[in-house]
Design a protein around this motif. Structure first.
Motif, PDB file in Angstrom:
ATOM      1  N   GLU A 155       5.071   5.010 -15.043  1.00 15.12           N
ATOM      2  CA  GLU A 155       5.321   4.945 -16.495  1.00 15.12           C
ATOM      3  C   GLU A 155       5.012   3.559 -17.044  1.00 15.12           C
ATOM      4  N   GLY A 156       3.914   2.999 -16.579  1.00 17.16           N
ATOM      5  CA  GLY A 156       3.457   1.720 -17.105  1.00 17.16           C
ATOM      6  C   GLY A 156       4.099   0.502 -16.470  1.00 17.16           C
ATOM      7  N   ASN A 157       5.083   0.714 -15.566  1.00 13.58           N
ATOM      8  CA  ASN A 157       5.745  -0.406 -14.891  1.00 13.58           C
ATOM      9  C   ASN A 157       5.585  -0.289 -13.387  1.00 13.58           C
ATOM     10  N   MET A 158       5.586  -1.436 -12.722  1.00 16.19           N
ATOM     11  CA  MET A 158       5.557  -1.432 -11.266  1.00 16.19           C
ATOM     12  C   MET A 158       6.916  -0.994 -10.728  1.00 16.19           C
ATOM     13  N   SER A 159       6.893  -0.344  -9.556  1.00 11.60           N
ATOM     14  CA  SER A 159       8.125   0.094  -8.911  1.00 11.60           C
ATOM     15  C   SER A 159       7.947   0.005  -7.401  1.00 11.60           C
ATOM     16  N   LEU A 160       9.008  -0.432  -6.724  1.00 11.12           N
ATOM     17  CA  LEU A 160       8.982  -0.568  -5.267  1.00 11.12           C
ATOM     18  C   LEU A 160       9.926   0.464  -4.663  1.00 11.12           C
ATOM     19  N   GLY A 161       9.381   1.382  -3.889  1.00 14.97           N
ATOM     20  CA  GLY A 161      10.180   2.465  -3.302  1.00 14.97           C
ATOM     21  C   GLY A 161      10.460   2.255  -1.831  1.00 14.97           C
ATOM     22  N   GLY A 162      10.999   3.310  -1.196  1.00 12.82           N
ATOM     23  CA  GLY A 162      11.221   3.306   0.241  1.00 12.82           C
ATOM     24  C   GLY A 162      12.374   2.448   0.717  1.00 12.82           C
ATOM     25  N   ILE A 163      13.363   2.198  -0.158  1.00 18.92           N
ATOM     26  CA  ILE A 163      14.457   1.287   0.172  1.00 18.92           C
ATOM     27  C   ILE A 163      15.707   2.089   0.526  1.00 18.92           C
ATOM     28  N   CYS A 164      16.208   1.912   1.743  1.00 22.43           N
ATOM     29  CA  CYS A 164      17.493   2.503   2.119  1.00 22.43           C
ATOM     30  C   CYS A 164      18.581   1.850   1.268  1.00 22.43           C
ATOM     31  N   LEU A 165      19.370   2.659   0.566  1.00 23.68           N
ATOM     32  CA  LEU A 165      20.360   2.096  -0.346  1.00 23.68           C
ATOM     33  C   LEU A 165      21.440   1.329   0.407  1.00 23.68           C
ATOM     34  N   VAL A 166      21.987   1.938   1.443  1.00 24.75           N
ATOM     35  CA  VAL A 166      23.089   1.307   2.169  1.00 24.75           C
ATOM     36  C   VAL A 166      23.238   2.007   3.509  1.00 24.75           C
ATOM     37  N   ALA A 167      23.747   1.299   4.497  1.00 26.29           N
ATOM     38  CA  ALA A 167      24.140   1.943   5.758  1.00 26.29           C
ATOM     39  C   ALA A 167      25.229   1.100   6.405  1.00 26.29           C
ATOM     40  N   GLY A 168      26.211   1.765   6.958  1.00 23.54           N
ATOM     41  CA  GLY A 168      27.321   1.062   7.601  1.00 23.54           C
ATOM     42  C   GLY A 168      27.969   1.949   8.636  1.00 23.54           C
ATOM     43  N   LEU A 169      29.147   1.574   9.062  1.00 21.07           N
ATOM     44  CA  LEU A 169      29.860   2.325  10.095  1.00 21.07           C
ATOM     45  C   LEU A 169      31.326   2.448   9.708  1.00 21.07           C
ATOM     46  N   GLY A 170      31.898   3.623   9.997  1.00 18.08           N
ATOM     47  CA  GLY A 170      33.309   3.831   9.685  1.00 18.08           C
ATOM     48  C   GLY A 170      33.535   3.976   8.198  1.00 18.08           C
ATOM     49  N   GLY A 171      34.696   3.554   7.748  1.00 16.02           N
ATOM     50  CA  GLY A 171      35.039   3.684   6.335  1.00 16.02           C
ATOM     51  C   GLY A 171      35.554   5.067   5.999  1.00 16.02           C
ATOM     52  N   LYS A 172      35.804   5.267   4.705  1.00 16.16           N
ATOM     53  CA  LYS A 172      36.408   6.525   4.252  1.00 16.16           C
ATOM     54  C   LYS A 172      35.532   7.730   4.558  1.00 16.16           C
ATOM     55  N   ASP A 173      34.205   7.531   4.513  1.00 19.28           N
ATOM     56  CA  ASP A 173      33.310   8.661   4.767  1.00 19.28           C
ATOM     57  C   ASP A 173      32.933   8.788   6.245  1.00 19.28           C
ATOM     58  N   ARG A 174      33.610   8.045   7.093  1.00 20.55           N
ATOM     59  CA  ARG A 174      33.485   8.163   8.546  1.00 20.55           C
ATOM     60  C   ARG A 174      32.022   8.160   9.008  1.00 20.55           C
ATOM     61  N   ARG A 175      31.319   7.118   8.625  1.00 19.95           N
ATOM     62  CA  ARG A 175      29.921   6.958   9.032  1.00 19.95           C
ATOM     63  C   ARG A 175      29.868   6.721  10.540  1.00 19.95           C
ATOM     64  N   ASP A 176      29.125   7.569  11.251  1.00 20.43           N
ATOM     65  CA  ASP A 176      29.244   7.596  12.714  1.00 20.43           C
ATOM     66  C   ASP A 176      28.104   6.898  13.456  1.00 20.43           C
ATOM     67  N   LYS A 236       0.827  -1.217   0.000  1.00 17.52           N
ATOM     68  CA  LYS A 236       0.000   0.000   0.000  1.00 17.52           C
ATOM     69  C   LYS A 236       0.853   1.255   0.000  1.00 17.52           C
ATOM     70  N   THR A 237       1.982   1.204   0.699  1.00 16.58           N
ATOM     71  CA  THR A 237       2.795   2.411   0.897  1.00 16.58           C
ATOM     72  C   THR A 237       3.765   2.666  -0.254  1.00 16.58           C
ATOM     73  N   TYR A 238       4.375   1.602  -0.788  1.00 17.10           N
ATOM     74  CA  TYR A 238       5.521   1.807  -1.675  1.00 17.10           C
ATOM     75  C   TYR A 238       5.481   1.075  -3.017  1.00 17.10           C
ATOM     76  N   LEU A 239       4.518   0.198  -3.241  1.00 14.58           N
ATOM     77  CA  LEU A 239       4.458  -0.493  -4.536  1.00 14.58           C
ATOM     78  C   LEU A 239       3.509   0.264  -5.446  1.00 14.58           C
ATOM     79  N   HIS A 240       4.067   0.924  -6.470  1.00 21.60           N
ATOM     80  CA  HIS A 240       3.263   1.810  -7.319  1.00 21.60           C
ATOM     81  C   HIS A 240       3.549   1.570  -8.803  1.00 21.60           C
ATOM     82  N   MET A 241       2.608   1.982  -9.614  1.00 21.42           N
ATOM     83  CA  MET A 241       2.796   1.965 -11.066  1.00 21.42           C
ATOM     84  C   MET A 241       3.461   3.272 -11.477  1.00 21.42           C
TER      85      MET A 241
END
Length: 378
Positions: free
Chosen positions: A319-340, A312-317
């Motif tokens: 441009e004629g195709n289904m699409s699933l939204g609301g997805i966090c791409l990535v999350a981690g800790l540390g690394g070069k970008d110093r994720r805190d 209901k919240t994130y599965l939508h049509m």
């Protein structure tokens, strides 16, 4: 065919092993896919679709996709054991199923290759695998899902269960060191050395309860238990208790929509959002947990509610195709970008559509819904 199967078929038709449309990280980086946990999640889900539908197109797609990487001698293009990255074990789970279904000996050889990484993984002083060689002394909840079900399946099938105690002790360490006794939730990561800038210098823990990490961990418990062929083990009962107590803790935070928030216990905070991948994982974990007898039957309604909430919240049509939204791409800790690991950090990561970290678990949850006789209602 219902709309969700059409959606999956569209993604498969647009994908090649080098450029799967669901691997948004690689698309954004402009790189070929290689051997990675993201594609592993998706192929595992497609194999599960084959398992319940017996439609050969799913098996043919999965076999073609993995066969493309695995050479006749069992070596895997794009995979380096010496990288010692626990994420890279995840795609190895598909090899067991494909070996059984196709009989290709190269898959059996590739299973041994992936297992050789497990034998080399460095460990914390408590005995848990590091998440990656580049993250020394660190245990992330995600890593238990990436490795332990593969490790258990190998032990149960090919190694006479010789190292099962090691597997169970690693889970016991997570309960001991990463579980919050007040909420029953688990922190995202733990630094055994207490040296990383993101950790509490007394406990070694990161600051927050990230939804997808908790989801990966619930699947780690569930899928590892499912792969052990000695169901009477005392350690297995402890894992079952850990699984049920985690689900019970999560249900306290389930939103009326059926979904969960990106930072689980801070649903009212500004910018926090209902997140698809973790919600889909918990839908799958609850429904499969009921089916396997690890949860009471009454819990199924919570898994169904989660799945329907995502639809209901994130599965939508679009441009004629289904699409699933609301997805966090990535999350981690540390690394070069110093994720805190702060709340602000988890809010800062991109939210995307149609990424396998959301689509794969959504598809796994869909297969469990299908087993319950559910039909999609748009």
């Amino acid at each position: 065919m219902d709309v969700i199967e059409r959606y999956i078929n569209e993604l498969m038709e647009k994908s090649t092993p080098d450029r799967p449309v669901w691997n948004i990280e690689k698309i954004l980086q402009g790189e070929k896919a290689g051997w990675n946990y993201i594609d592993g999640c998706m192929i595992k889900a497609i194999l599960e679709m084959y398992s319940i539908t017996k439609d050969s197109k799913y098996l043919e797609f999965a076999d073609t996709f993995i066969d493309y990487r695995v050479k006749e001698d069992g070596s895997i293009e794009g995979y380096d054991v010496e990288e010692l990255n626990i994420d890279n074990v995840n795609a190895g789970k598909t090899l067991f199923e494909l070996y059984d279904l196709t009989g290709k000996e190269k898959y059996r050889k590739a299973i041994d290759l992936v297992y050789s990484q497990i034998e080399k993984m460095p460990r914390t002083k408590e005995g848990n695998f590091w998440h990656k060689n580049i993250y020394p002394n660190q245990v992330w909840l995600d890593g238990l899902y990436m490795c332990q079900p593969f490790y258990m399946e190998y032990e149960a099938r090919f190694n006479d269960r010789k190292k099962c105690e090691d597997i169970y002790s690693q889970f016991a360490n997570i309960t001991k060191h990463m579980r919050d006794s007040e909420t029953g939730l688990y922190y995202h990561a733990y630094d055994s050395s207490r040296e990383m800038f993101w950790c509490d210098k007394v406990t070694g823990l990161s600051q927050n309860f990230w939804l997808r990490a908790l989801g990966w961990y619930s699947m780690a418990l569930l899928d590892t238990m499912d792969k052990d062929n000695h169901k009477e083990q005392a350690e297995l009962h402890q894992m079952k208790e850990a699984f049920q107590s985690l689900i019970d803790a999560m249900l306290k935070y389930q939103d009326p929509s059926g979904m969960w928030y990106q930072v689980v216990n801070l649903g009212g905070m500004d910018k926090n959002y209902l997140e698809t991948s973790g919600s889909a994982i918990f839908s799958y974990a609850i429904l499969k947990g009921v089916r396997l007898g690890y949860l009471p039957e009454s819990y199924a309604e919570y898994g169904k509610k989660a799945f329907e909430g995502i639809c209901k919240t994130y599965l939508h049509m679009e441009e004629g195709n289904m699409s699933l939204g609301g997805i966090c791409l990535v999350a981690g800790l540390g690394g070069k970008d110093r994720r805190d690991g702060t709340f602000q950090y988890y809010m800062s990561e991109p939210v995307v559509k149609d990424d396998a970290k959301g689509v794969g678990p959504f598809l796994l949850a869909y297969t469990e819904m299908k087993r319950c006789g559910w039909e999609y209602q748009s």
